[in-house]
Each structure stands twice: as structure tokens, then as C-alpha cells.
Design a protein around this motif. Structure first.
Motif, PDB file in Angstrom:
ATOM      1  N   ILE A  64       0.855  -1.183   0.000  1.00  0.00           N
ATOM      2  CA  ILE A  64       0.000   0.000   0.000  1.00  0.00           C
ATOM      3  C   ILE A  64       0.897   1.240   0.000  1.00  0.00           C
ATOM      4  O   ILE A  64       1.992   1.211   0.561  1.00  0.00           O
ATOM      5  CB  ILE A  64      -0.920  -0.011   1.251  1.00  0.00           C
ATOM      6  CG1 ILE A  64      -1.870   1.179   1.255  1.00  0.00           C
ATOM      7  CG2 ILE A  64      -0.117  -0.068   2.528  1.00  0.00           C
ATOM      8  CD1 ILE A  64      -2.907   1.100   2.375  1.00  0.00           C
ATOM      9  N   THR A  65       0.475   2.292  -0.657  1.00  0.00           N
ATOM     10  CA  THR A  65       1.279   3.506  -0.736  1.00  0.00           C
ATOM     11  C   THR A  65       1.374   4.175   0.627  1.00  0.00           C
ATOM     12  O   THR A  65       0.362   4.417   1.285  1.00  0.00           O
ATOM     13  CB  THR A  65       0.673   4.501  -1.745  1.00  0.00           C
ATOM     14  OG1 THR A  65       0.571   3.867  -3.023  1.00  0.00           O
ATOM     15  CG2 THR A  65       1.538   5.746  -1.859  1.00  0.00           C
ATOM     16  N   GLY A  66       2.602   4.465   1.070  1.00  0.00           N
ATOM     17  CA  GLY A  66       2.802   5.109   2.365  1.00  0.00           C
ATOM     18  C   GLY A  66       3.982   6.050   2.333  1.00  0.00           C
ATOM     19  O   GLY A  66       4.924   5.853   1.561  1.00  0.00           O
ATOM     20  N   SER A  67       3.940   7.078   3.161  1.00  0.00           N
ATOM     21  CA  SER A  67       5.026   8.054   3.195  1.00  0.00           C
ATOM     22  C   SER A  67       5.038   8.767   4.539  1.00  0.00           C
ATOM     23  O   SER A  67       4.113   8.630   5.346  1.00  0.00           O
ATOM     24  CB  SER A  67       4.853   9.086   2.070  1.00  0.00           C
ATOM     25  OG  SER A  67       3.636   9.807   2.241  1.00  0.00           O
ATOM     26  N   ALA A  68       6.095   9.531   4.778  1.00  0.00           N
ATOM     27  CA  ALA A  68       6.213  10.344   5.987  1.00  0.00           C
ATOM     28  C   ALA A  68       5.973  11.804   5.632  1.00  0.00           C
ATOM     29  O   ALA A  68       6.222  12.228   4.502  1.00  0.00           O
ATOM     30  CB  ALA A  68       7.595  10.181   6.606  1.00  0.00           C
ATOM     31  N   GLU A  69       5.483  12.568   6.603  1.00  0.00           N
ATOM     32  CA  GLU A  69       5.231  13.992   6.392  1.00  0.00           C
ATOM     33  C   GLU A  69       5.946  14.799   7.467  1.00  0.00           C
ATOM     34  O   GLU A  69       5.873  14.470   8.656  1.00  0.00           O
ATOM     35  CB  GLU A  69       3.725  14.271   6.439  1.00  0.00           C
ATOM     36  CG  GLU A  69       3.358  15.726   6.219  1.00  0.00           C
ATOM     37  CD  GLU A  69       1.855  15.948   6.134  1.00  0.00           C
ATOM     38  OE1 GLU A  69       1.362  16.924   6.730  1.00  0.00           O
ATOM     39  OE2 GLU A  69       1.178  15.133   5.464  1.00  0.00           O
ATOM     40  N   VAL A  70       6.640  15.856   7.048  1.00  0.00           N
ATOM     41  CA  VAL A  70       7.279  16.765   7.994  1.00  0.00           C
ATOM     42  C   VAL A  70       6.186  17.537   8.733  1.00  0.00           C
ATOM     43  O   VAL A  70       5.276  18.100   8.109  1.00  0.00           O
ATOM     44  CB  VAL A  70       8.212  17.754   7.268  1.00  0.00           C
ATOM     45  CG1 VAL A  70       8.732  18.816   8.229  1.00  0.00           C
ATOM     46  CG2 VAL A  70       9.387  17.011   6.641  1.00  0.00           C
ATOM     47  N   THR A  71       6.251  17.534  10.064  1.00  0.00           N
ATOM     48  CA  THR A  71       5.272  18.269  10.877  1.00  0.00           C
ATOM     49  C   THR A  71       6.011  19.036  11.970  1.00  0.00           C
ATOM     50  O   THR A  71       7.233  19.016  12.036  1.00  0.00           O
ATOM     51  CB  THR A  71       4.254  17.319  11.552  1.00  0.00           C
ATOM     52  OG1 THR A  71       4.941  16.554  12.564  1.00  0.00           O
ATOM     53  CG2 THR A  71       3.623  16.373  10.544  1.00  0.00           C
ATOM     54  N   GLY A  72       5.247  19.650  12.842  1.00  0.00           N
ATOM     55  CA  GLY A  72       5.826  20.366  13.976  1.00  0.00           C
ATOM     56  C   GLY A  72       6.169  19.464  15.138  1.00  0.00           C
ATOM     57  O   GLY A  72       6.605  19.938  16.182  1.00  0.00           O
ATOM     58  N   GLY A  73       5.951  18.149  14.990  1.00  0.00           N
ATOM     59  CA  GLY A  73       6.339  17.219  16.035  1.00  0.00           C
ATOM     60  C   GLY A  73       5.174  16.719  16.873  1.00  0.00           C
ATOM     61  O   GLY A  73       4.008  16.737  16.440  1.00  0.00           O
ATOM     62  N   PRO A  74       5.448  16.251  18.096  1.00  0.00           N
ATOM     63  CA  PRO A  74       4.460  15.532  18.909  1.00  0.00           C
ATOM     64  C   PRO A  74       3.133  16.242  19.138  1.00  0.00           C
ATOM     65  O   PRO A  74       2.074  15.622  19.016  1.00  0.00           O
ATOM     66  CB  PRO A  74       5.200  15.336  20.235  1.00  0.00           C
ATOM     67  CG  PRO A  74       6.631  15.243  19.830  1.00  0.00           C
ATOM     68  CD  PRO A  74       6.781  16.242  18.721  1.00  0.00           C
ATOM     69  N   MET A  75       3.148  17.508  19.483  1.00  0.00           N
ATOM     70  CA  MET A  75       1.896  18.222  19.736  1.00  0.00           C
ATOM     71  C   MET A  75       1.041  18.295  18.477  1.00  0.00           C
ATOM     72  O   MET A  75      -0.162  18.009  18.503  1.00  0.00           O
ATOM     73  CB  MET A  75       2.177  19.631  20.264  1.00  0.00           C
ATOM     74  CG  MET A  75       2.594  19.707  21.713  1.00  0.00           C
ATOM     75  SD  MET A  75       1.222  19.297  22.827  1.00  0.00           S
ATOM     76  CE  MET A  75       1.927  19.813  24.402  1.00  0.00           C
ATOM     77  N   GLN A  76       1.657  18.673  17.363  1.00  0.00           N
ATOM     78  CA  GLN A  76       0.897  18.770  16.117  1.00  0.00           C
ATOM     79  C   GLN A  76       0.445  17.390  15.659  1.00  0.00           C
ATOM     80  O   GLN A  76      -0.673  17.236  15.146  1.00  0.00           O
ATOM     81  CB  GLN A  76       1.726  19.436  15.021  1.00  0.00           C
ATOM     82  CG  GLN A  76       0.915  19.712  13.753  1.00  0.00           C
ATOM     83  CD  GLN A  76       1.682  20.470  12.691  1.00  0.00           C
ATOM     84  OE1 GLN A  76       2.899  20.533  12.715  1.00  0.00           O
ATOM     85  NE2 GLN A  76       0.961  21.054  11.758  1.00  0.00           N
ATOM     86  N   ASN A  77       1.285  16.379  15.843  1.00  0.00           N
ATOM     87  CA  ASN A  77       0.890  15.022  15.457  1.00  0.00           C
ATOM     88  C   ASN A  77      -0.327  14.547  16.248  1.00  0.00           C
ATOM     89  O   ASN A  77      -1.219  13.902  15.697  1.00  0.00           O
ATOM     90  CB  ASN A  77       2.057  14.056  15.662  1.00  0.00           C
ATOM     91  CG  ASN A  77       3.185  14.287  14.678  1.00  0.00           C
ATOM     92  OD1 ASN A  77       2.999  14.877  13.626  1.00  0.00           O
ATOM     93  ND2 ASN A  77       4.378  13.816  15.025  1.00  0.00           N
ATOM     94  N   MET A  78      -0.355  14.861  17.552  1.00  0.00           N
ATOM     95  CA  MET A  78      -1.519  14.486  18.358  1.00  0.00           C
ATOM     96  C   MET A  78      -2.782  15.131  17.807  1.00  0.00           C
ATOM     97  O   MET A  78      -3.847  14.492  17.738  1.00  0.00           O
ATOM     98  CB  MET A  78      -1.310  14.901  19.814  1.00  0.00           C
ATOM     99  CG  MET A  78      -0.457  13.955  20.630  1.00  0.00           C
ATOM    100  SD  MET A  78      -1.159  12.288  20.843  1.00  0.00           S
ATOM    101  CE  MET A  78      -2.655  12.658  21.785  1.00  0.00           C
ATOM    102  N   ALA A  79      -2.684  16.386  17.403  1.00  0.00           N
ATOM    103  CA  ALA A  79      -3.846  17.090  16.859  1.00  0.00           C
ATOM    104  C   ALA A  79      -4.253  16.513  15.505  1.00  0.00           C
ATOM    105  O   ALA A  79      -5.437  16.236  15.256  1.00  0.00           O
ATOM    106  CB  ALA A  79      -3.535  18.585  16.738  1.00  0.00           C
ATOM    107  N   LEU A  80      -3.275  16.316  14.616  1.00  0.00           N
ATOM    108  CA  LEU A  80      -3.576  15.841  13.265  1.00  0.00           C
ATOM    109  C   LEU A  80      -4.129  14.420  13.263  1.00  0.00           C
ATOM    110  O   LEU A  80      -5.045  14.096  12.499  1.00  0.00           O
ATOM    111  CB  LEU A  80      -2.312  15.911  12.401  1.00  0.00           C
ATOM    112  CG  LEU A  80      -1.799  17.313  12.069  1.00  0.00           C
ATOM    113  CD1 LEU A  80      -0.431  17.235  11.385  1.00  0.00           C
ATOM    114  CD2 LEU A  80      -2.787  18.061  11.183  1.00  0.00           C
ATOM    115  N   VAL A  81      -3.581  13.566  14.119  1.00  0.00           N
ATOM    116  CA  VAL A  81      -4.059  12.175  14.167  1.00  0.00           C
ATOM    117  C   VAL A  81      -5.418  12.088  14.854  1.00  0.00           C
ATOM    118  O   VAL A  81      -6.311  11.379  14.411  1.00  0.00           O
ATOM    119  CB  VAL A  81      -3.021  11.272  14.875  1.00  0.00           C
ATOM    120  CG1 VAL A  81      -3.597   9.867  15.109  1.00  0.00           C
ATOM    121  CG2 VAL A  81      -1.751  11.184  14.042  1.00  0.00           C
ATOM    122  N   SER A  82      -5.609  12.840  15.930  1.00  0.00           N
ATOM    123  CA  SER A  82      -6.876  12.792  16.653  1.00  0.00           C
ATOM    124  C   SER A  82      -8.036  13.276  15.790  1.00  0.00           C
ATOM    125  O   SER A  82      -9.139  12.718  15.842  1.00  0.00           O
ATOM    126  CB  SER A  82      -6.793  13.625  17.934  1.00  0.00           C
ATOM    127  OG  SER A  82      -7.948  13.461  18.726  1.00  0.00           O
TER     128      SER A  82
END
Length: 330
Positions: A64-82
């Protein structure tokens, strides 16, 4: 003739079973996303290297197609995933707790409770790096007004390290940026100190010491004890040899990192993703040495974040003992 007919019938039956199995496997994937993205952090940091690695591993193994995305780190990841803007991400447990309690600066007052634990990654040591030419050999040597880079805004480092240094009486000029950018600024004399919070070895530090002489500044025993008492971290040492510049262990503090998944993702998809990552430990360590801590035994380092049901199923099948009370319920 009879044997030939039996062989033909057997071959036909095998083909039918294989076809049925393939159809079943396809049906099992009917609710899977067509692609996925893993929220990491800035380039030059451990999150980006580690996250890109497991994204590529899962994409290859699951087809399956998958990739990583540059983000602001843990706080932003919690928001984006939630919120479901990203299916997967990575976070440290301090920002995870704050996000669940509605204290994430990206969504102040909003409890972010739809991000689920997926697998333990590694500890994040907090470490101070300076140029050897700076004359800084201890935290006490950092002069008032020193320009200190704390990583991307909202990262674990930016969230906790300034408070830690303030607790130790350091007065500074706060700077933010990606780890590679801050390492470059340190080398160019634009900042005086970089306060890293990332799995070791931090790629930006490894690259920096190839180009110039650096000092990794340890905490004193008293400084370490003071920080552990005031913040959600544990005492740790960065082993000698982690960097060429580090000839003896450096006293530090650390916080655990976990991969996270949107809680609404299909159970079978998350199960297979976790199985792929956790089932090939040597390959993960080859991606980044910090993955030596990516083990079943460290599943117990999560004591509050609900586990995704697919992840909990895999861990419980493989020697963990995740309580049903700690598994997300729809």
C-alpha cells in the motif's frame, strides 16, 4: 488414467482454495485506506528518520502507498491524528497527556482523545550541544542571554526544555527551527546552544560533529534530580560512543515516544501495520539505532493512552498484557 483424473481434481481444488483465500484476503482489506501518511517532525531529527523508515517498511510489506510527512512534532501530530487529518503519527508521552487533557496549544481547551497508542518507539533523551570553541562545559557555564535553539515550535523539546533550563536558573534568548537548520546556525555562530530532545543518535548532531568539534553537555547529578522531580521525565544516561564526541556516559533525562493511530482506523489495518513493524526488529534497528527500544516488553510504558484495538490484539498475542480497560472502545 484414474490417477491423472485425481491429480487434475486435486489441482483444481487447490486453485479454488487459493482463489478463495485471495478473495478473502481482498475482502479483509475492503475497508483499508488506499494510502497512508505518518506525521513525523522536522528533517534532521530522529522522528523524521525513524518515521520515514517504518512508513516505507509498512508500505512495502503491505503493498500500500505510504510516506512520511514533515510536521511540527508531537503536539501537532496528536492534533492531526486525533482529528483524522493524518492516520498515523508519533508523539512523546508528555505532549500526549497534555493533548488528551485539552492543553495542546494547537487546539486549546479541546481534549484530543481520538489518537490511540500503536507501539512503543524509544526514549527521548534531553541533551545540550555546543561548539567546543564556546568554552561551555556545563549548564552553569551558559551565560545569561545565550541564544538557545529548542527545535520546532510545539515539539517536545520546545515544550519542556525551556522550562527545564529555567528550573536550573538559565536565562536565555529562545529560538526555534528544524534540527538541521539549528545545527547549521550553531556552526555559523548564529546561536550559542542547541537543546535537543530526540532519540539518539540525533542525525543533525552526528552530521554536525563530522564538520566541527562539539561538546555534549551532561547534567550534574543535582540538576538531573531537580528536573526529574519537576517534570514527567525519568533519569537516563546517553551511552558513551553514541557520538564520536561522547567518550563517557552523559547524564540526562528522558521521555517515552509512541507511534499513534487515529482510533477509527480499521482494526485489521492497524494490526498488520504493528505486526510489520514489531515483527522485524533487526530491520527497524537498521533504520535507526533508537529502535533497539522498539520491543514488546516496552508496551507497558504507556499507562494512560487508550490502545488501538488492532495494536492491543497484536501485543496481547505476542506476550504483552494490555488491560481491556486501556483499549479504545467505539
Amino acid at each position: 488414467m484414474r490417477n491423472r483424473k485425481l491429480m487434475t481434481l486435486a489441482a483444481g481444488a487447490t486453485a479454488m482454495l487459493m482463489s478463495a483465500g485471495a478473495a478473502m484476503a481482498q475482502a479483509d482489506r475492503s475497508d483499508w485506506p488506499k494510502s497512508f501518511t505518518v506525521g513525523t517532525a522536522s528533517q534532521g531529527g530522529t522522528y523524521f528518520t525513524y518515521g520515514s523508515g517504518w512508513a516505507n517498511l509498512v508500505a512495502k510489506e503491505l503493498g500500500i502507498t505510504g510516506s512520511a510527512e514533515v510536521t511540527g512534532g508531537p503536539m501537532q501530530n496528536m492534533a492531526l491524528v486525533s482529528t483524522g487529518d493524518l492516520p498515523f503519527g508519533m508523539t512523546t508521552m508528555g505532549p500526549a497527556r497534555e493533548s488528551m487533557d485539552g492543553e495542546n496549544p494547537i487546539a486549546p481547551g479541546v481534549p484530543l482523545t481520538n489518537a490511540c497508542a500503536m507501539f512503543p518507539m524509544y526514549t527521548t533523551p534531553f541533551s545540550v550541544t555546543v561548539l567546543s570553541s564556546s568554552g561551555i562545559n556545563s549548564i552553569a557555564d551558559i551565560k545569561p542571554g545565550a541564544r538557545i535553539g529548542f527545535g520546532p515550535a510545539g515539539s517536545s523539546s520546545d515544550t519542556y526544555f525551556p522550562k527545564m533550563l529555567e528550573e536550573l536558573g538559565v536565562k536565555f534568548d529562545r529560538r526555534n527551527g528544524g534540527w538541521s537548520d539549528l545545527a547549521g546556525q550553531l556552526q555559523d555562530g548564529l546561536i550559542d546552544v542547541v537543546a535537543f530532545a530526540a532519540g539518539v543518535p540525533v542525525p543533525a548532531v552526528s552530521q554536525l560533529e563530522v564538520q566541527t568539534d562539539i561538546n555534549i553537555i551532561p547534567f550534574t547529578e543535582q540538576e538531573q534530580a531537580k528536573i526529574v522531580k519537576a517534570f514527567p521525565v525519568a533519569a537516563q544516561e546517553i551511552p558513551a560512543g553514541t557520538y564520536k564526541s561522547l567518550t563517557e556516559p552523559a547524564r540526562s533525562v528522558s521521555m517515552w515516544n509512541f507511534a499513534i493511530a487515529n482510533c477509527d482506523l480499521p482494526e485489521s489495518f492497524v494490526y498488520e501495520t504493528v505486526k510489520t513493524v514489531m515483527g522485524d526488529h533487526d530491520r527497524m534497528v537498521g533504520i535507526h539505532k533508537a529502535a533497539t527500544e522498539t520491543t514488546v516488553a516496552n508496551a507497558d510504558k504507556n499507562t494512560f493512552m487508550p490502545w488501538h484495538p488492532g495494536a492491543a490484539k497484536w501485543f496481547n498475542e505476542n506476550g504483552a498484557n494490555i488491560s481491556p480497560d486501556l483499549v479504545h472502545k467505539k
